[in-house]
Design a protein around this motif. Structure first.
Motif, PDB file in Angstrom:
ATOM      1  N   TYR A 125       0.848  -1.182   0.000  1.00 41.54           N
ATOM      2  CA  TYR A 125       0.000   0.000   0.000  1.00 41.54           C
ATOM      3  C   TYR A 125       0.888   1.238   0.000  1.00 41.54           C
ATOM      4  N   GLN A 182      -3.256   0.393  -3.653  1.00 40.29           N
ATOM      5  CA  GLN A 182      -2.886  -0.913  -3.122  1.00 40.29           C
ATOM      6  C   GLN A 182      -2.607  -1.889  -4.256  1.00 40.29           C
ATOM      7  N   TYR A 232      -1.646  -6.121  -4.988  1.00 39.43           N
ATOM      8  CA  TYR A 232      -1.586  -7.468  -4.446  1.00 39.43           C
ATOM      9  C   TYR A 232      -0.946  -8.369  -5.499  1.00 39.43           C
ATOM     10  N   ARG A 253      -5.223  -3.326  -6.788  1.00 37.68           N
ATOM     11  CA  ARG A 253      -6.449  -3.830  -6.179  1.00 37.68           C
ATOM     12  C   ARG A 253      -7.365  -2.724  -5.682  1.00 37.68           C
ATOM     13  N   ALA A 254      -6.810  -1.641  -5.250  1.00 33.77           N
ATOM     14  CA  ALA A 254      -7.662  -0.567  -4.732  1.00 33.77           C
ATOM     15  C   ALA A 254      -6.972   0.760  -4.972  1.00 33.77           C
ATOM     16  N   ASP A 307      -2.067 -10.753   2.983  1.00 33.68           N
ATOM     17  CA  ASP A 307      -2.887 -11.126   1.828  1.00 33.68           C
ATOM     18  C   ASP A 307      -3.749  -9.990   1.298  1.00 33.68           C
ATOM     19  N   GLY A 308      -3.598  -8.797   1.874  1.00 37.83           N
ATOM     20  CA  GLY A 308      -4.310  -7.648   1.331  1.00 37.83           C
ATOM     21  C   GLY A 308      -5.788  -7.605   1.629  1.00 37.83           C
ATOM     22  N   GLY A 309      -6.270  -8.489   2.464  1.00 37.05           N
ATOM     23  CA  GLY A 309      -7.686  -8.515   2.789  1.00 37.05           C
ATOM     24  C   GLY A 309      -8.099  -7.322   3.631  1.00 37.05           C
ATOM     25  N   VAL A 310      -9.393  -7.096   3.688  1.00 39.19           N
ATOM     26  CA  VAL A 310      -9.911  -5.897   4.323  1.00 39.19           C
ATOM     27  C   VAL A 310      -9.570  -5.827   5.799  1.00 39.19           C
ATOM     28  N   SER A 311      -9.407  -6.948   6.460  1.00 35.71           N
ATOM     29  CA  SER A 311      -9.106  -6.944   7.891  1.00 35.71           C
ATOM     30  C   SER A 311      -7.658  -7.297   8.186  1.00 35.71           C
ATOM     31  N   ASP A 312      -6.834  -7.221   7.163  1.00 31.08           N
ATOM     32  CA  ASP A 312      -5.433  -7.591   7.301  1.00 31.08           C
ATOM     33  C   ASP A 312      -4.643  -6.450   7.934  1.00 31.08           C
ATOM     34  N   THR A 313      -3.802  -6.740   8.894  1.00 32.24           N
ATOM     35  CA  THR A 313      -2.994  -5.694   9.517  1.00 32.24           C
ATOM     36  C   THR A 313      -1.961  -5.170   8.526  1.00 32.24           C
ATOM     37  N   GLN A 314      -1.851  -3.866   8.441  1.00 33.37           N
ATOM     38  CA  GLN A 314      -0.864  -3.232   7.575  1.00 33.37           C
ATOM     39  C   GLN A 314       0.321  -2.769   8.419  1.00 33.37           C
TER      40      GLN A 314
END
Lengths: 114, 112
Positions: free
Chosen positions: A33, A48, A50, A55-56, A96-103
């Motif tokens: 990101y 972002q 992935y 992805r975003a 894994d880039g998921g919405v709840s993944d810690t950055q």
């Protein structure tokens, strides 16, 4: 130390110029990101990736572009620079880039446009 | 529209004086709330993730709690090294990828 590396630490350039910021994610992370942090705007999401694919997208200017390479490092290209582009630019990575993944954030690149 | 609001903007504490920071959010279907600590000129450092109302997490002098509309970061008996800006973030609800909306942060100064 988060394990995310960014180069250079500081960059001073002139208006109208083009610069490239580089980021290497934590070992094993597939998503990268980019964020911009200025005094008046706070931390703003730019884009972002992935596993090499976009992805975003956030409020990223058309003068800015990014890519993620097969070795998973990423570059943020800023062109036709303006005074207002002066800011701290952070790269973050997650598994894994998921919405709840810690950055996890890198140390940042401070860009100064004169 | 997703919004994240932090209060107060700044907090000045004496060493040992406990206090709480607030992060309120308006998102539909919260999928996690993240707390970070940021020192001047440095990258945000991850502290906690909370996923559901009632959840609490602790780390040294910090404790984070979550309700349906807000999260609190409690600092117990702070030390000068706890001085930093504390940021909270929530994933935006527009898609399933990890776009975070950050609050403006609370700048905490702890004096000896």
């Amino acid at each position: 130390d988060s394990g995310v590396t960014q180069t250079p630490k500081h960059l001073i350039t002139a208006t109208g110029q083009r610069v490239t910021l580089r980021c290497s994610p934590r070992s094993g992370d597939l998503s990268v990101y980019w964020y911009q942090q200025s005094l008046d705007q706070g931390l703003q999401f730019l884009i972002q990736y992935y596993n090499g694919e976009e992805r975003a997208k956030g409020n990223i200017l058309e003068r800015f572009s990014a890519q993620q390479f097969p070795d998973l490092h990423s570059e943020l290209n800023l062109s036709s620079l303006e005074l207002g582009d002066s800011a701290l630019y952070f790269c973050a990575s997650s598994s894994d880039g998921g919405v709840s993944d810690t950055q996890y954030f890198g140390p940042g690149t401070r860009l100064t446009v004169l | 529209e997703d919004q994240v609001t932090q209060s107060p903007e700044a907090l000045r504490l004496q060493e040992g004086e406990s206090s709480s920071l607030n992060c309120s959010y308006t998102v539909s279907g919260l999928r996690g709330l993240f707390w970070y600590r940021q020192d001047p000129g440095k990258g945000p450092e991850f502290l906690f993730t909370l996923y559901s109302a009632g959840e609490e997490k602790e780390k040294e002098r910090l404790k984070a709690t979550l309700t349906k509309k807000e999260s609190f970061l409690h600092i117990t008996a702070p030390k000068p090294e706890d001085s930093a800006t504390y940021l909270c973030a929530v994933p935006m609800t527009t898609d399933s990828w990890g776009k975070f909306q950050f609050g403006a942060g609370t700048q905490v100064v702890v004096t000896p």
